[in-house]
Motif scaffolding. Structure first.
Motif, PDB file in Angstrom:
ATOM      1  N   GLY A 151      -0.576 -16.863 -23.523  1.00  0.00           N
ATOM      2  CA  GLY A 151       0.662 -16.344 -22.952  1.00  0.00           C
ATOM      3  C   GLY A 151       1.086 -17.172 -21.757  1.00  0.00           C
ATOM      4  O   GLY A 151       0.253 -17.553 -20.933  1.00  0.00           O
ATOM      5  N   SER A 152       2.371 -17.472 -21.675  1.00  0.00           N
ATOM      6  CA  SER A 152       2.905 -18.197 -20.523  1.00  0.00           C
ATOM      7  C   SER A 152       4.104 -17.441 -19.971  1.00  0.00           C
ATOM      8  O   SER A 152       4.975 -17.010 -20.727  1.00  0.00           O
ATOM      9  CB  SER A 152       3.305 -19.632 -20.902  1.00  0.00           C
ATOM     10  N   ASP A 153       4.104 -17.262 -18.659  1.00  0.00           N
ATOM     11  CA  ASP A 153       5.165 -16.547 -17.967  1.00  0.00           C
ATOM     12  C   ASP A 153       5.347 -15.140 -18.521  1.00  0.00           C
ATOM     13  O   ASP A 153       6.480 -14.664 -18.687  1.00  0.00           O
ATOM     14  CB  ASP A 153       6.489 -17.320 -18.036  1.00  0.00           C
ATOM     15  N   VAL A 154       4.242 -14.471 -18.792  1.00  0.00           N
ATOM     16  CA  VAL A 154       4.312 -13.091 -19.290  1.00  0.00           C
ATOM     17  C   VAL A 154       4.121 -12.071 -18.167  1.00  0.00           C
ATOM     18  O   VAL A 154       4.338 -10.872 -18.384  1.00  0.00           O
ATOM     19  CB  VAL A 154       3.263 -12.840 -20.401  1.00  0.00           C
ATOM     20  N   VAL A 155       3.712 -12.531 -16.988  1.00  0.00           N
ATOM     21  CA  VAL A 155       3.557 -11.634 -15.834  1.00  0.00           C
ATOM     22  C   VAL A 155       4.752 -11.868 -14.921  1.00  0.00           C
ATOM     23  O   VAL A 155       4.768 -12.786 -14.105  1.00  0.00           O
ATOM     24  CB  VAL A 155       2.236 -11.918 -15.099  1.00  0.00           C
ATOM     25  N   TYR A 156       5.782 -11.045 -15.086  1.00  0.00           N
ATOM     26  CA  TYR A 156       7.027 -11.300 -14.357  1.00  0.00           C
ATOM     27  C   TYR A 156       7.626 -10.054 -13.713  1.00  0.00           C
ATOM     28  O   TYR A 156       8.551 -10.164 -12.911  1.00  0.00           O
ATOM     29  CB  TYR A 156       8.075 -11.940 -15.278  1.00  0.00           C
ATOM     30  N   SER A 157       7.135  -8.852 -14.060  1.00  0.00           N
ATOM     31  CA  SER A 157       7.664  -7.644 -13.434  1.00  0.00           C
ATOM     32  C   SER A 157       6.602  -6.552 -13.452  1.00  0.00           C
ATOM     33  O   SER A 157       5.806  -6.465 -14.397  1.00  0.00           O
ATOM     34  CB  SER A 157       8.935  -7.146 -14.138  1.00  0.00           C
ATOM     35  N   GLU A 158       6.607  -5.719 -12.417  1.00  0.00           N
ATOM     36  CA  GLU A 158       5.644  -4.613 -12.359  1.00  0.00           C
ATOM     37  C   GLU A 158       5.865  -3.649 -13.514  1.00  0.00           C
ATOM     38  O   GLU A 158       4.902  -3.076 -14.045  1.00  0.00           O
ATOM     39  CB  GLU A 158       5.787  -3.881 -11.024  1.00  0.00           C
ATOM     40  N   GLU A 159       7.124  -3.469 -13.905  1.00  0.00           N
ATOM     41  CA  GLU A 159       7.430  -2.510 -14.969  1.00  0.00           C
ATOM     42  C   GLU A 159       6.810  -2.907 -16.309  1.00  0.00           C
ATOM     43  O   GLU A 159       6.504  -2.045 -17.131  1.00  0.00           O
ATOM     44  CB  GLU A 159       8.947  -2.373 -15.132  1.00  0.00           C
ATOM     45  N   ALA A 160       6.629  -4.206 -16.532  1.00  0.00           N
ATOM     46  CA  ALA A 160       6.098  -4.677 -17.809  1.00  0.00           C
ATOM     47  C   ALA A 160       4.581  -4.759 -17.843  1.00  0.00           C
ATOM     48  O   ALA A 160       3.989  -4.946 -18.913  1.00  0.00           O
ATOM     49  CB  ALA A 160       6.692  -6.053 -18.143  1.00  0.00           C
ATOM     50  N   VAL A 161       3.925  -4.617 -16.681  1.00  0.00           N
ATOM     51  CA  VAL A 161       2.476  -4.833 -16.612  1.00  0.00           C
ATOM     52  C   VAL A 161       1.703  -3.860 -17.494  1.00  0.00           C
ATOM     53  O   VAL A 161       0.798  -4.251 -18.230  1.00  0.00           O
ATOM     54  CB  VAL A 161       1.995  -4.742 -15.148  1.00  0.00           C
ATOM     55  N   GLY A 162       2.059  -2.583 -17.443  1.00  0.00           N
ATOM     56  CA  GLY A 162       1.315  -1.591 -18.214  1.00  0.00           C
ATOM     57  C   GLY A 162       1.333  -1.876 -19.706  1.00  0.00           C
ATOM     58  O   GLY A 162       0.291  -1.825 -20.376  1.00  0.00           O
ATOM     59  N   ASP A 163       2.500  -2.189 -20.237  1.00  0.00           N
ATOM     60  CA  ASP A 163       2.616  -2.468 -21.670  1.00  0.00           C
ATOM     61  C   ASP A 163       1.921  -3.777 -22.036  1.00  0.00           C
ATOM     62  O   ASP A 163       1.320  -3.885 -23.112  1.00  0.00           O
ATOM     63  CB  ASP A 163       4.090  -2.536 -22.074  1.00  0.00           C
ATOM     64  N   LEU A 164       1.998  -4.772 -21.151  1.00  0.00           N
ATOM     65  CA  LEU A 164       1.313  -6.039 -21.420  1.00  0.00           C
ATOM     66  C   LEU A 164      -0.194  -5.837 -21.480  1.00  0.00           C
ATOM     67  O   LEU A 164      -0.859  -6.327 -22.408  1.00  0.00           O
ATOM     68  CB  LEU A 164       1.669  -7.062 -20.344  1.00  0.00           C
ATOM     69  N   VAL A 165      -0.750  -5.127 -20.515  1.00  0.00           N
ATOM     70  CA  VAL A 165      -2.196  -4.889 -20.503  1.00  0.00           C
ATOM     71  C   VAL A 165      -2.616  -4.048 -21.706  1.00  0.00           C
ATOM     72  O   VAL A 165      -3.671  -4.296 -22.310  1.00  0.00           O
ATOM     73  CB  VAL A 165      -2.622  -4.230 -19.180  1.00  0.00           C
ATOM     74  N   ALA A 166      -1.791  -3.076 -22.093  1.00  0.00           N
ATOM     75  CA  ALA A 166      -2.107  -2.281 -23.285  1.00  0.00           C
ATOM     76  C   ALA A 166      -2.172  -3.161 -24.526  1.00  0.00           C
ATOM     77  O   ALA A 166      -3.063  -3.011 -25.378  1.00  0.00           O
ATOM     78  CB  ALA A 166      -1.061  -1.182 -23.468  1.00  0.00           C
ATOM     79  N   THR A 167      -1.244  -4.113 -24.646  1.00  0.00           N
ATOM     80  CA  THR A 167      -1.240  -5.031 -25.787  1.00  0.00           C
ATOM     81  C   THR A 167      -2.448  -5.959 -25.746  1.00  0.00           C
ATOM     82  O   THR A 167      -3.100  -6.199 -26.775  1.00  0.00           O
ATOM     83  CB  THR A 167       0.068  -5.847 -25.800  1.00  0.00           C
ATOM     84  N   LEU A 168      -2.771  -6.477 -24.575  1.00  0.00           N
ATOM     85  CA  LEU A 168      -3.958  -7.326 -24.445  1.00  0.00           C
ATOM     86  C   LEU A 168      -5.218  -6.559 -24.833  1.00  0.00           C
ATOM     87  O   LEU A 168      -6.108  -7.097 -25.509  1.00  0.00           O
ATOM     88  CB  LEU A 168      -4.085  -7.839 -23.014  1.00  0.00           C
ATOM     89  N   THR A 169      -5.297  -5.306 -24.431  1.00  0.00           N
ATOM     90  CA  THR A 169      -6.471  -4.488 -24.743  1.00  0.00           C
ATOM     91  C   THR A 169      -6.602  -4.257 -26.242  1.00  0.00           C
ATOM     92  O   THR A 169      -7.703  -4.297 -26.800  1.00  0.00           O
ATOM     93  CB  THR A 169      -6.384  -3.140 -24.004  1.00  0.00           C
ATOM     94  N   ARG A 179       5.777 -16.299  -8.586  1.00  0.00           N
ATOM     95  CA  ARG A 179       7.044 -15.928  -7.956  1.00  0.00           C
ATOM     96  C   ARG A 179       6.865 -14.807  -6.929  1.00  0.00           C
ATOM     97  O   ARG A 179       7.334 -14.913  -5.808  1.00  0.00           O
ATOM     98  CB  ARG A 179       8.049 -15.470  -9.024  1.00  0.00           C
ATOM     99  N   ALA A 180       6.195 -13.721  -7.327  1.00  0.00           N
ATOM    100  CA  ALA A 180       6.037 -12.554  -6.463  1.00  0.00           C
ATOM    101  C   ALA A 180       4.569 -12.134  -6.449  1.00  0.00           C
ATOM    102  O   ALA A 180       4.015 -11.776  -7.492  1.00  0.00           O
ATOM    103  CB  ALA A 180       6.918 -11.406  -6.960  1.00  0.00           C
ATOM    104  N   ASP A 181       3.958 -12.155  -5.270  1.00  0.00           N
ATOM    105  CA  ASP A 181       2.535 -11.839  -5.189  1.00  0.00           C
ATOM    106  C   ASP A 181       2.232 -10.407  -5.602  1.00  0.00           C
ATOM    107  O   ASP A 181       1.193 -10.128  -6.201  1.00  0.00           O
ATOM    108  CB  ASP A 181       1.993 -12.128  -3.786  1.00  0.00           C
ATOM    109  N   VAL A 182       3.166  -9.486  -5.358  1.00  0.00           N
ATOM    110  CA  VAL A 182       2.920  -8.092  -5.702  1.00  0.00           C
ATOM    111  C   VAL A 182       2.810  -7.910  -7.209  1.00  0.00           C
ATOM    112  O   VAL A 182       2.025  -7.077  -7.693  1.00  0.00           O
ATOM    113  CB  VAL A 182       4.018  -7.180  -5.115  1.00  0.00           C
ATOM    114  N   VAL A 183       3.555  -8.695  -7.990  1.00  0.00           N
ATOM    115  CA  VAL A 183       3.506  -8.582  -9.453  1.00  0.00           C
ATOM    116  C   VAL A 183       2.184  -9.134  -9.977  1.00  0.00           C
ATOM    117  O   VAL A 183       1.535  -8.524 -10.840  1.00  0.00           O
ATOM    118  CB  VAL A 183       4.698  -9.328 -10.091  1.00  0.00           C
ATOM    119  N   VAL A 184       1.762 -10.277  -9.461  1.00  0.00           N
ATOM    120  CA  VAL A 184       0.490 -10.863  -9.885  1.00  0.00           C
ATOM    121  C   VAL A 184      -0.670  -9.937  -9.516  1.00  0.00           C
ATOM    122  O   VAL A 184      -1.578  -9.685 -10.321  1.00  0.00           O
ATOM    123  CB  VAL A 184       0.297 -12.257  -9.257  1.00  0.00           C
ATOM    124  N   GLU A 185      -0.647  -9.395  -8.294  1.00  0.00           N
ATOM    125  CA  GLU A 185      -1.700  -8.470  -7.874  1.00  0.00           C
ATOM    126  C   GLU A 185      -1.741  -7.242  -8.769  1.00  0.00           C
ATOM    127  O   GLU A 185      -2.820  -6.789  -9.189  1.00  0.00           O
ATOM    128  CB  GLU A 185      -1.476  -8.047  -6.422  1.00  0.00           C
TER     129      GLU A 185
END
Length: 264
Positions: free
Chosen positions: A178-196, A212-218
């Motif tokens: 995956g490239s540039d898939v971590v871009y918003s806090e709102e998408a994190v939950g669904d992305l991690v669910a898919t990875l799991t 871009r935004a440290d809070v999103v990466v964290e």
């Protein structure tokens, strides 16, 4: 005191273990200073096609700059630096013998966009399923068809995937990309669910992300660790020497407690 680097998953090179989302983002932003470095060091988002040399050939990826400019969040319409970094990282790792699993591996590319990572992985011998949202797959399919041939060793097919929806492969893929898939806090939950859902005990996840935004990466790192992933950061000395930028980070994830959702 710095910990010794570790080897994680199928990648044979060293990685720095991520201890927490907060400490990792502090380290990345403090050490790399991403905001002070030029955006789009490698990408050319104003061009109708993006040319790049990879795997001994000249690739040409169609882009839709007008679509990108006209709608916020249409990241799949153009190539991003993180995609270039990850594609060239795969090529460099394969050439260096650090990612021998690529040839013949079953791989899933999340949010494949214009398809650069999928194309390079296929040319290196992987059997790639390139996934994206339903309205993005037309451009993706066109780029795969024009850049991956039947005699290239690997293959690339397209599948629609909305993160968070039920989508699994059995057996689990050896690689998730995956490239540039971590871009918003709102998408994190669904992305991690898919990875799991995708990551079995033998799956290696390789993600390249724009800083871009440290809070999103964290947020992503903390959510992934809470879901059972062990995470490492691949330092730039492991990347392709001609494709390094302080605005991108490369992470390896290995699911130590895979719990795959099966329905009979």
């Amino acid at each position: 005191m710095d910990e010794a680097p570790v080897v994680m998953g199928a990648y044979g090179g060293p990685a720095r273990r991520v201890e927490s989302g907060a400490s990792e983002t502090m380290l990345l932003w403090g050490l790399l200073q991403p905001a002070s470095h030029r955006q789009n060091a490698f990408a050319r988002q104003g061009l109708p096609t993006f040319p790049i040399d990879a795997c001994g050939r000249r690739l040409s990826l169609h882009q839709q700059p007008s679509s990108f400019r006209g709608a916020s969040g249409v990241t799949g319409a153009v190539v991003w630096d993180s995609g270039v970094v990850l594609a060239k990282f795969l090529e460099h790792a394969a050439d260096s013998g650090l990612l021998p699993v690529l040839r013949g591996a079953r791989a899933v590319d999340l949010g494949a966009g214009c398809g650069l990572v999928s194309v390079v992985a296929a040319l290196l011998g992987a059997r790639v399923v390139a996934t994206d949202l339903p309205d993005r797959v037309r451009l993706l399919r066109k780029n795969l068809e024009e850049n991956v041939g039947d005699g290239d060793g690997g293959s690339a097919t397209v599948a629609e995937l909305v993160w968070g929806d039920e989508y699994e492969l059995d057996p689990a893929p050896e690689l998730v990309l995956g490239s540039d898939v971590v871009y918003s806090e709102e998408a994190v939950g669904d992305l991690v669910a898919t990875l799991t859902r995708l990551a079995g005990p033998g799956t290696t996840v390789l993600l390249a992300g724009e800083l871009r935004a440290d809070v999103v990466v964290e947020c992503f790192l903390e959510a992934a660790m809470a879901a059972g992933f062990e995470i490492g950061c691949v330092e730039q000395d492991q990347w392709h020497p001609d494709f390094r930028t302080n605005r991108v980070a490369v992470f390896i994830l290995v699911n130590k407690t895979p719990h795959r959702h099966r329905h009979t």
